[in-house]
Scaffold this active site. Structure first.
Site, PDB file in Angstrom:
ATOM      1  N   HIS A  62      -7.581   5.116   0.106  1.00  0.00           N
ATOM      2  CA  HIS A  62      -6.307   4.408  -0.047  1.00  0.00           C
ATOM      3  C   HIS A  62      -6.442   3.377  -1.169  1.00  0.00           C
ATOM      4  CE1 HIS A  62      -4.420   5.208   4.191  1.00  0.00           C
ATOM      5  NE2 HIS A  62      -4.804   6.313   3.598  1.00  0.00           N
ATOM      6  N   GLU A  64      -5.763   0.259  -1.314  1.00  0.00           N
ATOM      7  CA  GLU A  64      -6.347  -1.027  -0.926  1.00  0.00           C
ATOM      8  C   GLU A  64      -7.869  -0.934  -0.790  1.00  0.00           C
ATOM      9  OE1 GLU A  64      -3.848   0.646   0.554  1.00  0.00           O
ATOM     10  OE2 GLU A  64      -2.750  -0.661   1.914  1.00  0.00           O
ATOM     11  N   CYS A  92      -2.084   0.205   6.218  1.00  0.00           N
ATOM     12  CA  CYS A  92      -2.357   0.896   7.483  1.00  0.00           C
ATOM     13  C   CYS A  92      -3.428   0.096   8.246  1.00  0.00           C
ATOM     14  CB  CYS A  92      -2.826   2.323   7.202  1.00  0.00           C
ATOM     15  SG  CYS A  92      -4.555   2.417   6.657  1.00  0.00           S
ATOM     16  N   CYS A  95      -6.824  -0.242   6.312  1.00  0.00           N
ATOM     17  CA  CYS A  95      -6.801  -1.174   5.179  1.00  0.00           C
ATOM     18  C   CYS A  95      -6.605  -2.614   5.638  1.00  0.00           C
ATOM     19  CB  CYS A  95      -5.713  -0.760   4.196  1.00  0.00           C
ATOM     20  SG  CYS A  95      -6.057   0.841   3.420  1.00  0.00           S
TER      21      CYS A  95
END
Lengths: 158, 158
Positions: A62, A64, A92, A95
């Site tokens: 992801h 992040e 999410c 993260c």
């Protein structure tokens, strides 16, 4: 806290740069989420990333997560206590927990994610006893642009 | 489900190999958590990792995160639907969510982590609406050895 139109100019500029990363990702077939980590004192950008789960074939890639790894490398420190993270979508749970571990100072996010989000939805990671650090949280920064980027992407894929 | 002494021989062997990784990490000053990802059909080990947060200066470099990245690379697939993950400590919320994303088939963990765990404690990630996949979960495999590894490490550091 929902910032909406009350955000400052510097914060809007950083989120616009995160949006640029998200748009590039969309053009490569990635779910378009962009992220920036900024030194909150100097304004220096320590990481500028987008979601790369397809390219890397890695579900943990992801925006992040990539940004946190890049920024800690760049800063030479495991804790980013003076840094702010900008991301176009509510993080999410994975993260959000990573943001807590990294001791990020302020978290700015664009679109809310009622299904997959872990900050204002689902497990609300920062409210859990397993979270030892909570950043200042500002949701809804450039919300419409951030949400449109995702909506357009998924509409084109149908 | 707490497996305790009822675990099979193969499962115990895999957890012992995860413990070996954890012990190596301890000798390098890392909080000792070891992890293995195994193809559940062939028994092939796809990843063998330990916590490297100190070495990499990266708070996201937990054993499970490194193992998931390595295993997806090794398998050439974003989803590890036929794979089992062995880890000496109950995964934190970040790693639990990553395990969900990777569609791990079975999760075996050793010691329970009431303070930082995210599977049987805290946000109980797999019970959240934001989790779209729940592995079969077996806690307490080689629990005493796994817990002792951590206790010894922290006692020596005092």
């Amino acid at each position: 806290m929902r910032v909406g139109a009350k955000a400052g100019k510097a914060e809007m500029t950083f989120m616009e740069r995160a949006l640029i990363e998200g748009r590039k990702a969309a053009s490569q077939g990635e779910v378009p989420v962009g992220c920036l980590i900024v030194d909150g004192n100097t304004g220096e950008v320590l990481a500028r990333t987008a979601n790369r789960t397809e390219e890397l074939g890695d579900p943990t890639a992801h925006a992040e997560m990539l940004a946190l790894s890049e920024a800690t490398r760049s800063a030479g420190a495991k804790r980013l206590t003076e840094c702010d993270l900008y991301v176009t979508l509510e993080p999410c749970p994975m993260c959000a927990q990573a943001i807590s571990f990294a001791r990020i100072r302020r978290l700015y996010f664009g679109a809310y994610d009622p299904k997959g989000g872990g900050v204002e939805h689902g497990p609300r990671i920062f409210s859990q006893p397993s979270s030892h650090h909570t950043p200042q949280i500002y949701g809804g920064l450039a919300e419409t642009d951030c949400a449109d980027l995702l909506t357009d992407f998924f509409e084109k894929r149908r």
